[in-house]
Design a protein around this motif. Structure first.
Motif, PDB file in Angstrom:
ATOM      1  N   ARG A   1       0.798  -1.225   0.000  1.00 33.70           N
ATOM      2  CA  ARG A   1       0.000   0.000   0.000  1.00 33.70           C
ATOM      3  C   ARG A   1       0.834   1.279   0.000  1.00 33.70           C
ATOM      4  NH1 ARG A   1      -4.154  -2.667  -1.736  1.00 33.70           N
ATOM      5  NH2 ARG A   1      -5.653  -3.445  -0.197  1.00 33.70           N
TER       6      ARG A   1
ATOM      7  N   GLU B   1       1.483   9.372   7.916  1.00 30.46           N
ATOM      8  CA  GLU B   1       0.471   8.324   7.833  1.00 30.46           C
ATOM      9  C   GLU B   1      -0.941   8.875   7.685  1.00 30.46           C
ATOM     10  OE1 GLU B   1      -1.143   4.432  10.356  1.00 30.46           O
ATOM     11  OE2 GLU B   1       0.673   5.483  10.993  1.00 30.46           O
ATOM     12  N   SER B   2      -1.256   9.955   8.385  1.00 32.11           N
ATOM     13  CA  SER B   2      -2.598  10.540   8.297  1.00 32.11           C
ATOM     14  C   SER B   2      -2.745  11.514   7.144  1.00 32.11           C
ATOM     15  CB  SER B   2      -2.933  11.291   9.596  1.00 32.11           C
ATOM     16  OG  SER B   2      -3.221  10.399  10.626  1.00 32.11           O
TER      17      SER B   2
ATOM     18  N   ARG C   1      -5.507  10.230  12.097  1.00 32.34           N
ATOM     19  CA  ARG C   1      -5.900   8.828  12.169  1.00 32.34           C
ATOM     20  C   ARG C   1      -4.927   8.094  13.078  1.00 32.34           C
ATOM     21  NH1 ARG C   1      -4.332   4.504   9.211  1.00 32.34           N
ATOM     22  NH2 ARG C   1      -3.464   5.765   7.518  1.00 32.34           N
TER      23      ARG C   1
ATOM     24  N   HIS D   1      -2.651   5.243  14.491  1.00 31.87           N
ATOM     25  CA  HIS D   1      -1.758   4.348  13.756  1.00 31.87           C
ATOM     26  C   HIS D   1      -2.361   2.959  13.560  1.00 31.87           C
ATOM     27  CE1 HIS D   1       1.846   2.308  12.439  1.00 31.87           C
ATOM     28  NE2 HIS D   1       1.759   1.470  13.451  1.00 31.87           N
ATOM     29  N   GLY D   2      -2.347   2.511  12.314  1.00 26.36           N
ATOM     30  CA  GLY D   2      -2.767   1.153  11.993  1.00 26.36           C
ATOM     31  C   GLY D   2      -4.248   0.887  12.120  1.00 26.36           C
ATOM     32  N   THR D   3      -5.066   1.932  12.216  1.00 27.50           N
ATOM     33  CA  THR D   3      -6.506   1.741  12.406  1.00 27.50           C
ATOM     34  C   THR D   3      -7.279   2.637  11.441  1.00 27.50           C
ATOM     35  OG1 THR D   3      -6.925   3.539  13.975  1.00 27.50           O
ATOM     36  CG2 THR D   3      -6.011   1.497  14.867  1.00 27.50           C
ATOM     37  N   ASN D   4      -8.603   2.438  11.430  1.00 27.95           N
ATOM     38  CA  ASN D   4      -9.503   3.333  10.719  1.00 27.95           C
ATOM     39  C   ASN D   4     -10.235   4.240  11.701  1.00 27.95           C
ATOM     40  OD1 ASN D   4      -9.313   3.278   7.946  1.00 27.95           O
ATOM     41  ND2 ASN D   4     -10.650   1.501   7.708  1.00 27.95           N
TER      42      ASN D   4
ATOM     43  N   THR E   1      -6.236  10.205   5.566  1.00 30.35           N
ATOM     44  CA  THR E   1      -6.154   8.915   4.886  1.00 30.35           C
ATOM     45  C   THR E   1      -6.959   7.854   5.627  1.00 30.35           C
ATOM     46  OG1 THR E   1      -4.182   8.239   6.126  1.00 30.35           O
ATOM     47  CG2 THR E   1      -3.831   9.409   4.045  1.00 30.35           C
TER      48      THR E   1
ATOM     49  N   GLN F   1      -7.165   3.629   6.487  1.00 27.00           N
ATOM     50  CA  GLN F   1      -6.224   2.531   6.656  1.00 27.00           C
ATOM     51  C   GLN F   1      -6.316   1.521   5.522  1.00 27.00           C
ATOM     52  OE1 GLN F   1      -3.772   1.739   8.480  1.00 27.00           O
ATOM     53  NE2 GLN F   1      -3.572  -0.480   8.250  1.00 27.00           N
ATOM     54  N   ASP F   2      -7.545   1.209   5.090  1.00 23.49           N
ATOM     55  CA  ASP F   2      -7.757   0.178   4.080  1.00 23.49           C
ATOM     56  C   ASP F   2      -8.658   0.743   2.989  1.00 23.49           C
ATOM     57  OD1 ASP F   2      -8.404  -2.005   2.528  1.00 23.49           O
ATOM     58  OD2 ASP F   2      -8.718  -3.366   4.219  1.00 23.49           O
TER      59      ASP F   2
END
Length: 538
Positions: free
Chosen positions: A176, A186-187, A256, A258-261, A281, A283-284
């Motif tokens: 990804r 990340e966000s 967001r 980390h590693g979550t929605n 962003t 996560q998935d």
């Protein structure tokens, strides 16, 4: 005569430019070898060398790197070069290589498709089997497009699905995030995960993001109100913020986890303050798109009995298409991509090129190999560059200005060049869809509405490469790549180079350097492209 597998007889303009550049380059090399021409001079320096050397000696660049080249767009002759072969971080000038390769490899008429297919037998209004949502990488699909797909399923007579909704994102691999992308991004919406099945929340086409709007509560101490667009993407909000006293500082933070929605809203938003919008962003992106589509199916009266969405499964070859959506052609998509420096478009196109070249799931390795083959076909020495993503978000990318200018010269003979040229940002063009990331730069100068160029910005790295017409009507190609400076911004230095070119008759050698502070360039953050800050700042 052939070069890099291309018959130059089919491209007489390109042949003339390359031959002229080769002869002039050999001549300059010979002079440099005897010490007759100072390092950094071009074959036709005249007043141009002194003017541009003065600009590029700006104290803000002390201790940093400069790579710059100016060439005659018609002949390819190098008019100026300063460390032209030095490899520096190009930031979003990387998109020049990616976008040109996409036009050449995929073609200007390439369209992405997003389809809904039935795997099973339809009896009356019941589909006895699974419903597949299949993506091929379109970064411009909106919630409204998924709604139309759902309406298409209902129009095909399906009202009940006995199986599951399956999200097929297998056109691309499961990686990804790009190589060496910063973890603290990340966000940030300009660093969204890449998937063959995704969704954009707006017509900037920021794929893989959700818009978060926060409004102060009605009383001091109350929780602010939070609204998501789209609202039905399965994104969780952890609202821990408060409404502060009117007139107090805004300390609101939207990120967001980390590693979550889960999007955490913290801090304080003053009473009666304006709403705050952030693009965050997900996560998935595959699950996000499929969840929005599932909600659309329900609105259109299509009930999927097993409401667990299954991810990443290949659609059977025997599945029947119920509804389809096609993106705008690449000749149009390249405009929001380049005007707004959209990273996610660059990466989707890179993976799409990888799939087209190999038939495998699109991945960065295959896609970048396809970009490299295209560049070599244009005469670029790919042994002097390093490209590890499509967007330039990675700090591992390295390009010399000489190779960027060489590419800009070569592609002028491509049949689709006009479409690509129109996608470049235009200096001081007030409409954001035209001016893009140059909309507030070089206003009130000879470069305004004249310079067409791609910007690039990361912390300590800045670039500007493109085309400009000089005072005498001579079209010039330029590339300026700056790196490792500590100043807050060096955009006005780049702009001074272009304004100097636009205001000079380079053919007659009448050149006078324009001071950077006189380029009428609006202040801009230097760590990222201005279009990467929301709401839009350019």
């Amino acid at each position: 005569m052939t070069t890099h597998g291309r018959d130059l007889g089919r491209h007489p303009g390109r042949a003339a430019r390359r031959l002229t550049a080769l002869v002039l380059g050999l001549a300059v090399t010979a002079l440099l070898g005897t010490g007759a021409v100072p390092a950094g001079a071009g074959p036709s320096d005249g007043g141009l060398k002194g003017a541009l050397d003065t600009i590029l000696s700006d104290p803000r660049l002390d201790g940093g790197g400069v790579s710059a080249v100016v060439a005659d767009a018609a002949t390819g002759a190098t008019l100026y070069q300063r460390n032209g072969t030095d490899r520096l971080m190009p930031a979003s000038n990387t998109k020049i290589a990616t976008s040109l390769a996409a036009m050449g490899v995929l073609g200007p008429d390439h369209r992405f498709s997003t389809d809904v297919l039935a795997a099973g037998r339809q009896t009356g209004r019941t589909l006895r089997g699974d419903l597949y949502l299949r993506g091929t990488g379109d970064p411009t699909v909106l919630a409204a497009d998924y709604d139309r797909l759902a309406a298409g399923v209902a129009a095909a007579g399906v009202r009940r699905v006995t199986g599951q909704l399956v999200a097929d994102d297998t056109r691309f691999d499961a990686n990804r995030l790009g190589r060496s992308w910063a973890a603290d991004d990340e966000s940030s919406y300009y660093s969204a995960p890449i998937s063959a099945l995704t969704l954009a929340p707006d017509t900037d086409y920021d794929a893989g993001t959700v818009v978060v709007e926060v409004v102060p509560g009605g009383t001091e101490g109350a929780r602010p109100r939070v609204r998501l667009t789209p609202a039905d993407g399965g994104i969780r909000v952890a609202n821990r913020a408060t409404t502060g006293a009117a007139g107090f500082s805004n300390t609101l933070s939207v990120e967001r986890e980390h590693g979550t929605n889960t999007i955490a809203v913290t801090g304080s938003l003053p009473l009666k303050a304006a709403a705050v919008k952030e693009w965050i962003t997900v996560q998935d992106p595959t699950r996000y798109a499929a969840t929005v589509f599932a909600a659309a199916l329900a609105r259109h009266g299509v009930r999927v009995e097993d409401d667990r969405i299954r991810l990443g499964r290949l659609t059977p070859a025997t599945a029947k298409t119920l509804a389809a959506h096609r993106s705008m052609p690449l000749r149009e998509l390249v405009r929001p991509f380049m005007k707004l420096s959209n990273n996610m478009h660059a990466e989707a196109l890179t993976k799409a090129m990888g799939h087209q070249a190999t038939g495998r799931a699109g991945n960065w390795g295959d896609g970048l190999a396809a970009v490299g083959r295209y560049l070599r076909g244009q005469g670029v020495d790919t042994g002097t560059i390093r490209q590890v993503d499509g967007s330039g978000l990675s700090r591992m990318n390295l390009f010399p200005a000489a190779e960027l200018s060489k590419l800009l010269l070569a592609v002028q003979d491509e049949p689709w060049f006009g479409d690509w040229y129109a996608a470049l940002p235009v200096a001081c063009a007030p409409d954001r869809a035209e001016g893009g990331t140059l909309r507030t730069r070089m206003c009130g100068t000879p470069a305004a509405l004249n310079a067409h160029a791609k910007t690039g910005s990361l912390t300590g790295a800045s670039a500007l490469s493109g085309y400009v017409m000089d005072k005498g009507g001579r079209k010039l190609v330029f590339s300026v790549v700056l790196a490792d400076y500590l100043a807050s911004s060096v955009k006005s230095v780049e702009d001074a180079v272009v304004v100097t070119l636009a205001g000079s008759d380079t053919g007659k050698g009448t050149v006078e350097a324009v001071r950077p502070e006189r380029t009428r360039t609006a202040p801009a953050p230097a760590d990222v492209e201005c279009s990467w800050r929301k709401p839009a700042r350019c």
